[in-house]
Write an enzyme that holds these catalytic residues in place. Sequence first.
Site, PDB file in Angstrom:
ATOM      1  N   ARG A 174      19.872 -34.837 124.679  1.00  0.00           N
ATOM      2  CA  ARG A 174      19.694 -33.513 124.077  1.00  0.00           C
ATOM      3  C   ARG A 174      20.733 -33.222 123.013  1.00  0.00           C
ATOM      4  O   ARG A 174      20.458 -32.542 122.029  1.00  0.00           O
ATOM      5  CB  ARG A 174      19.758 -32.454 125.185  1.00  0.00           C
ATOM      6  CG  ARG A 174      19.690 -31.019 124.704  1.00  0.00           C
ATOM      7  CD  ARG A 174      19.619 -30.060 125.869  1.00  0.00           C
ATOM      8  NE  ARG A 174      18.330 -30.151 126.545  1.00  0.00           N
ATOM      9  CZ  ARG A 174      18.131 -29.836 127.821  1.00  0.00           C
ATOM     10  NH1 ARG A 174      19.136 -29.433 128.572  1.00  0.00           N
ATOM     11  NH2 ARG A 174      16.933 -29.928 128.348  1.00  0.00           N
ATOM     12  N   TYR A 175      21.933 -33.724 123.206  1.00  0.00           N
ATOM     13  CA  TYR A 175      23.036 -33.428 122.290  1.00  0.00           C
ATOM     14  C   TYR A 175      23.490 -34.712 121.596  1.00  0.00           C
ATOM     15  O   TYR A 175      23.410 -35.800 122.167  1.00  0.00           O
ATOM     16  CB  TYR A 175      24.237 -32.856 123.058  1.00  0.00           C
ATOM     17  CG  TYR A 175      23.918 -31.678 123.933  1.00  0.00           C
ATOM     18  CD1 TYR A 175      23.766 -30.405 123.393  1.00  0.00           C
ATOM     19  CD2 TYR A 175      23.778 -31.839 125.307  1.00  0.00           C
ATOM     20  CE1 TYR A 175      23.488 -29.325 124.207  1.00  0.00           C
ATOM     21  CE2 TYR A 175      23.496 -30.753 126.126  1.00  0.00           C
ATOM     22  CZ  TYR A 175      23.348 -29.496 125.568  1.00  0.00           C
ATOM     23  OH  TYR A 175      23.065 -28.437 126.378  1.00  0.00           O
TER      24      TYR A 175
ATOM     25  N   ARG B  51      26.260 -37.609 123.463  1.00  0.00           N
ATOM     26  CA  ARG B  51      26.297 -37.753 124.921  1.00  0.00           C
ATOM     27  C   ARG B  51      24.886 -37.697 125.495  1.00  0.00           C
ATOM     28  O   ARG B  51      23.997 -37.066 124.930  1.00  0.00           O
ATOM     29  CB  ARG B  51      27.189 -36.699 125.578  1.00  0.00           C
ATOM     30  CG  ARG B  51      26.720 -35.258 125.455  1.00  0.00           C
ATOM     31  CD  ARG B  51      27.787 -34.337 126.027  1.00  0.00           C
ATOM     32  NE  ARG B  51      27.390 -32.941 126.042  1.00  0.00           N
ATOM     33  CZ  ARG B  51      27.521 -32.108 125.024  1.00  0.00           C
ATOM     34  NH1 ARG B  51      28.013 -32.548 123.875  1.00  0.00           N
ATOM     35  NH2 ARG B  51      27.160 -30.845 125.125  1.00  0.00           N
TER      36      ARG B  51
ATOM     37  N   CYS C  57      19.117 -36.778 147.249  1.00  0.00           N
ATOM     38  CA  CYS C  57      20.268 -35.915 147.487  1.00  0.00           C
ATOM     39  C   CYS C  57      20.554 -35.844 148.985  1.00  0.00           C
ATOM     40  O   CYS C  57      19.672 -36.087 149.806  1.00  0.00           O
ATOM     41  CB  CYS C  57      20.013 -34.502 146.966  1.00  0.00           C
ATOM     42  SG  CYS C  57      19.833 -34.387 145.175  1.00  0.00           S
TER      43      CYS C  57
ATOM     44  N   CYS D 182      18.495 -28.469 147.784  1.00  0.00           N
ATOM     45  CA  CYS D 182      18.757 -27.068 147.447  1.00  0.00           C
ATOM     46  C   CYS D 182      17.431 -26.423 147.066  1.00  0.00           C
ATOM     47  O   CYS D 182      16.679 -26.973 146.250  1.00  0.00           O
ATOM     48  CB  CYS D 182      19.734 -26.978 146.282  1.00  0.00           C
ATOM     49  SG  CYS D 182      21.314 -27.805 146.583  1.00  0.00           S
TER      50      CYS D 182
ATOM     51  N   CYS E 111      16.723 -26.118 143.331  1.00  0.00           N
ATOM     52  CA  CYS E 111      16.956 -27.339 142.562  1.00  0.00           C
ATOM     53  C   CYS E 111      16.200 -27.332 141.231  1.00  0.00           C
ATOM     54  O   CYS E 111      14.991 -27.118 141.189  1.00  0.00           O
ATOM     55  CB  CYS E 111      16.527 -28.548 143.386  1.00  0.00           C
ATOM     56  SG  CYS E 111      16.691 -30.116 142.515  1.00  0.00           S
TER      57      CYS E 111
ATOM     58  N   ARG F 147      15.624 -29.906 139.439  1.00  0.00           N
ATOM     59  CA  ARG F 147      14.853 -31.142 139.273  1.00  0.00           C
ATOM     60  C   ARG F 147      14.003 -31.429 140.498  1.00  0.00           C
ATOM     61  O   ARG F 147      13.848 -32.582 140.908  1.00  0.00           O
ATOM     62  CB  ARG F 147      15.784 -32.321 138.968  1.00  0.00           C
ATOM     63  CG  ARG F 147      16.487 -32.181 137.622  1.00  0.00           C
ATOM     64  CD  ARG F 147      17.053 -33.491 137.106  1.00  0.00           C
ATOM     65  NE  ARG F 147      17.742 -33.253 135.846  1.00  0.00           N
ATOM     66  CZ  ARG F 147      19.048 -33.393 135.661  1.00  0.00           C
ATOM     67  NH1 ARG F 147      19.815 -33.810 136.651  1.00  0.00           N
ATOM     68  NH2 ARG F 147      19.600 -33.123 134.493  1.00  0.00           N
TER      69      ARG F 147
ATOM     70  N   ASP G 114      18.244 -21.830 136.676  1.00  0.00           N
ATOM     71  CA  ASP G 114      17.150 -22.415 135.905  1.00  0.00           C
ATOM     72  C   ASP G 114      15.837 -22.035 136.585  1.00  0.00           C
ATOM     73  O   ASP G 114      15.650 -22.280 137.774  1.00  0.00           O
ATOM     74  CB  ASP G 114      17.291 -23.939 135.840  1.00  0.00           C
ATOM     75  CG  ASP G 114      18.515 -24.358 135.053  1.00  0.00           C
ATOM     76  OD1 ASP G 114      18.816 -23.692 134.049  1.00  0.00           O
ATOM     77  OD2 ASP G 114      19.169 -25.336 135.451  1.00  0.00           O
TER      78      ASP G 114
ATOM     79  N   ASP H 279      21.194 -22.420 130.524  1.00  0.00           N
ATOM     80  CA  ASP H 279      20.460 -23.548 129.940  1.00  0.00           C
ATOM     81  C   ASP H 279      19.153 -22.975 129.410  1.00  0.00           C
ATOM     82  O   ASP H 279      18.292 -22.544 130.183  1.00  0.00           O
ATOM     83  CB  ASP H 279      20.198 -24.620 131.003  1.00  0.00           C
ATOM     84  CG  ASP H 279      20.175 -26.017 130.407  1.00  0.00           C
ATOM     85  OD1 ASP H 279      19.897 -26.115 129.199  1.00  0.00           O
ATOM     86  OD2 ASP H 279      20.422 -26.988 131.136  1.00  0.00           O
TER      87      ASP H 279
ATOM     88  N   LYS I 103      22.524 -25.957 126.819  1.00  0.00           N
ATOM     89  CA  LYS I 103      23.436 -25.029 127.486  1.00  0.00           C
ATOM     90  C   LYS I 103      24.226 -24.226 126.465  1.00  0.00           C
ATOM     91  O   LYS I 103      24.675 -24.752 125.457  1.00  0.00           O
ATOM     92  CB  LYS I 103      24.384 -25.793 128.409  1.00  0.00           C
ATOM     93  CG  LYS I 103      23.687 -26.421 129.605  1.00  0.00           C
ATOM     94  CD  LYS I 103      24.673 -27.135 130.510  1.00  0.00           C
ATOM     95  CE  LYS I 103      23.935 -27.749 131.696  1.00  0.00           C
ATOM     96  NZ  LYS I 103      24.840 -28.494 132.596  1.00  0.00           N
TER      97      LYS I 103
END
Length: 340
Positions: A87-88, A91, A100, A104, A107, A109, A267, A304, A311
Amino acid sequence: MDETNWRDLLKPPADGSSPCWGPDSGLRARALFPVRVNAYFAALIQSADDPLGRQVIPSAAELDDPATADDPLTEERQSPVPRVIHRYPGRVVLLVSDQCAVHCRFCMRKRRVIQTHRDGKPQLDRALAYIRQRTDIQEVILSGGDPLMRADADLAALLSELRAMPHLRRLRIHTRMPGVLPQRVTPALVALLAGYHPLYVNIHFNHPAELTPAVATACNRLADAGIPLGSQTVLLKGVNDDPVVLTDLMERLLDLRVRPYCLHMLDRVPGTRHFQVPVERALSLLAALRGPLSGMGVPHMMVDLPGGGGKMALTPDAVIAKGPEQWWIRNWQGGIYTYP
């Protein structure tokens, strides 16, 4: 949900075959996103409605959510090859695991975590080839799922391959493992990670109740090995949307040599509306931290931006206009995005 029912959600299989589990019956929300809680974290939960229970126990409120985008941040669209999000400039995020230690309920994702990816190695090889060819990339962020779900040998092979790329200056690991399964942070793992400096570890913590003696041991091992530690916290209604709770969390993280880094707006993936904190309230909470906390304890308030805007810190310069249903926020490139 009564005491018996929520504890039933966390019972392991009768054969004791797995450290993580998800029951087959119960709330419809569970069918949309399975329960997964390990024995360590389950033992910390006092009730389904306490700050830890709310994070991992399914709720009927998840079904009352008009959000329909599984990928509101358009990560898939910004993925030039599988397992890479670019995205950037300079990086990339490398998704090295789809598993995981806990699921959560908020989450970002879910779409990946609930799938079974059997072709992980071919995808990962292709991702590494992309990073190797793109000499403009300077930093790789290992994420997932949770990177520390991978075995030590797998991590060592992956980090060695990345460190052998001369254009990469920094490696970063984003994990929740030290907070939800601190036993994973063994001396052997820490020694392994310390061999790949400069390497940074950002840890996901949401509430002071997560900071147990076992967590302190895990964080101290990492810090003693010279690994810089930061924290990422998701702002969650009914969990940590309180200035006293946030101040306590940030103070205690500093005591553990974990620098508060980001306080994230939620998100908006499906099933998370009941966790959402309004932007105005979020900014007032951030303002309440200034003063009680030293400057190094005040995290950035990050959003985000839906649609792939990336972000952005919520500051007066970032907020362009406010409406009754949405805000307009300028991203790092000058683009204007709406946020509900």
